[in-house]
Design a protein around this motif. Structure first.
Motif, short mmCIF file in Angstrom:
data_model
loop_
_atom_site.label_atom_id
_atom_site.label_comp_id
_atom_site.label_asym_id
_atom_site.label_seq_id
_atom_site.Cartn_x
_atom_site.Cartn_y
_atom_site.Cartn_z
N ASP A 1 -18.38 -47.90 -35.69
CA ASP A 1 -17.32 -47.72 -36.67
C ASP A 1 -16.13 -47.05 -35.99
OD1 ASP A 1 -18.14 -45.11 -36.28
OD2 ASP A 1 -19.01 -44.87 -38.28
N SER A 2 -15.10 -46.73 -36.77
CA SER A 2 -13.89 -46.13 -36.18
C SER A 2 -14.20 -44.83 -35.45
CB SER A 2 -12.85 -45.86 -37.28
OG SER A 2 -12.33 -47.06 -37.77
N TRP A 3 -15.06 -44.00 -36.04
CA TRP A 3 -15.37 -42.72 -35.41
C TRP A 3 -16.10 -42.91 -34.09
CZ3 TRP A 3 -13.57 -38.19 -35.25
CH2 TRP A 3 -14.31 -37.09 -34.81
N SER A 4 -16.99 -43.91 -34.03
CA SER A 4 -17.70 -44.20 -32.78
C SER A 4 -16.73 -44.66 -31.71
CB SER A 4 -18.76 -45.27 -33.02
OG SER A 4 -19.72 -44.85 -33.95
N SER B 1 -4.35 -37.41 -35.32
CA SER B 1 -5.77 -37.44 -34.97
C SER B 1 -6.60 -37.32 -36.25
CB SER B 1 -6.11 -36.28 -34.03
OG SER B 1 -6.05 -35.05 -34.73
N PRO B 2 -7.83 -37.85 -36.25
CA PRO B 2 -8.66 -37.72 -37.46
C PRO B 2 -8.96 -36.27 -37.81
CG PRO B 2 -9.92 -38.64 -35.62
CD PRO B 2 -8.49 -38.64 -35.20
N GLU B 3 -9.11 -35.40 -36.77
CA GLU B 3 -9.34 -33.98 -37.04
C GLU B 3 -8.14 -33.35 -37.74
OE1 GLU B 3 -11.80 -35.10 -33.43
OE2 GLU B 3 -9.73 -35.45 -34.10
N SER C 1 -8.01 -31.91 -41.58
CA SER C 1 -7.60 -30.53 -41.84
C SER C 1 -6.51 -30.46 -42.89
CB SER C 1 -7.12 -29.87 -40.53
OG SER C 1 -8.15 -29.80 -39.60
N ILE C 2 -5.58 -31.42 -42.85
CA ILE C 2 -4.45 -31.43 -43.79
C ILE C 2 -4.88 -31.92 -45.17
CG2 ILE C 2 -2.22 -32.47 -44.31
CD1 ILE C 2 -1.73 -32.53 -41.25
N SER D 1 -14.27 -31.01 -40.30
CA SER D 1 -15.55 -31.69 -40.13
C SER D 1 -15.59 -33.05 -40.82
CB SER D 1 -16.70 -30.81 -40.66
OG SER D 1 -16.62 -30.68 -42.07
N LYS D 2 -14.60 -33.31 -41.66
CA LYS D 2 -14.52 -34.61 -42.33
C LYS D 2 -13.72 -35.63 -41.51
CE LYS D 2 -15.17 -33.05 -47.09
NZ LYS D 2 -14.64 -33.06 -48.48
N ALA D 3 -13.60 -35.36 -40.21
CA ALA D 3 -12.86 -36.26 -39.32
C ALA D 3 -13.39 -37.70 -39.34
CB ALA D 3 -12.87 -35.71 -37.90
N PRO D 4 -14.72 -37.94 -39.36
CA PRO D 4 -15.20 -39.32 -39.42
C PRO D 4 -14.70 -40.08 -40.66
CG PRO D 4 -16.97 -37.87 -38.75
CD PRO D 4 -15.83 -36.99 -39.16
N GLU D 5 -14.65 -39.38 -41.80
CA GLU D 5 -14.14 -40.00 -43.02
C GLU D 5 -12.64 -40.29 -42.88
OE1 GLU D 5 -13.56 -38.93 -47.78
OE2 GLU D 5 -14.88 -37.71 -46.54
#
Length: 325
Positions: A52-55, A222-224, A228-229, A235-239
């Motif tokens: 997936d995108s996170w991978s 970045s997803p992180e 955060s925003i 920790s919800k970076a994968p989402e």
């Protein structure tokens, strides 16, 4: 143990066996070959069922992944690096210079990360300062003067956000590049080879054709940072990564990039010569296509390309949701 952990363990076992074989001067080629075959099957299963995108973000950040200078060394033997912005200093996070690729004389410019702590400090982790973007613009103007096409290789988490960079005009330097790249009278092709982050990527990314390696990512944040925003929870970076649609397949479906360059199973670091060959073929194909355009057509097409980015269609989003199920 997850499939990802199994892959990591296999990679470590293969590496340790190779080191042991070399140290003891013993032949473990049969065992290594068997483990590598098993690893290929694991990679294939992972890409088919769990990618997936996170991978893909994790692969794009892999410290073994090829960087700009690795591709330059594979693509050409006559690269002449050019230094400095002629205003302040030489930013080592941006490299660039003249080269020949299959008798095609070009200017290559790209972000450069380091392999270890010492080199990453020297390269500022691939995050350019104003001097880097001004150096890039100087080389682009030089290419225009000598009628050379430009290739940019994008791989940065973002422009350097330090106080010194802001004091020296980080935002202005990037904005100047965006403005001037629209008017450059030579073909420009960009390839996202790893991370394409925010204005740091766009500072050398306004081009006639945008290509991405299969496991690279390209996004405004970045997803992180997004997590955060939006969620007050990094920790919800994968989402966030899924919602940002920052992977090559999603961006191709949205019409933001032009082509995806294939990588071997597991990522570009597993077979640099193969990826470099694929990259060269894709880039030369784009240059030859752009060469057929008149100067007026070149500038008009570049302008329209970026005017159309950001057009919103619920139908496209619905189709992507269906494909991801």
């Amino acid at each position: 143990m997850s499939l990802k952990d199994e892959i990591k363990e296999l990679e470590n076992n293969i590496e340790e066996l190779k080191i042991f074989s070399k140290e003891k001067n013993m032949d473990f080629s049969v065992q290594i070959s068997a483990l590598e075959k098993e690893l290929e099957e694991k990679y294939k299963s992972f890409e088919e069922n769990e990618m997936d995108s996170w991978s893909r973000i994790q692969i794009s950040r892999d410290p073994k992944r090829p960087y700009t200078l690795d591709y330059i060394n594979e693509l050409t033997q006559d690269f002449v690096e050019l230094h400095g912005d002629r205003l302040s200093k030489d930013d080592h996070a941006i490299v660039g210079g003249l080269a020949t690729v299959d008798d095609y004389k070009i200017m290559i410019i790209g972000h450069q990360k380091g392999r270890d702590i010492e080199e990453n400090i020297y390269r500022n982790f691939g995050m350019a300062s104003p001097e880097g973007y001004r150096k890039a613009l100087r080389l682009m103007r030089m290419a225009e003067r000598f009628k050379l096409p430009i290739l940019t290789l994008i791989d940065t988490a973002g422009a350097y956000p330090g106080i010194e960079a802001e004091e020296k005009g980080q935002g202005e330097a990037i904005a100047k590049n965006l403005s001037e790249m629209f008017g450059l009278k030579v073909p420009i092709v960009s390839v996202v080879i790893g991370e394409g982050g925010s204005g740091g990527a766009l500072g050398i990314g306004v081009t006639d054709s945008i290509l991405m390696l299969e496991n690279s990512v390209y996004s405004v944040i970045s997803p992180e940072g997004c997590a955060s925003i939006l969620y007050n929870d990094a920790s919800k970076a994968p989402e966030a990564a899924k919602n940002l649609r920052m992977d090559a397949i999603s961006l191709k479906n949205l019409g933001i990039i032009d082509e995806i360059i294939e990588e071997p199973l597991g990522g570009a670091h597993r077979n640099l010569p193969e990826v470099a060959k694929n990259l060269k073929e894709a880039v030369l194909k784009e240059f030859k296509k752009i060469d057929k355009w008149s100067l007026k057509e070149l500038l008009e097409r570049r302008y329209e390309k970026y005017r159309q980015i950001g057009e919103f269609s619920e139908n496209i989003l619905e189709e992507q949701e269906e494909e991801s199920k």
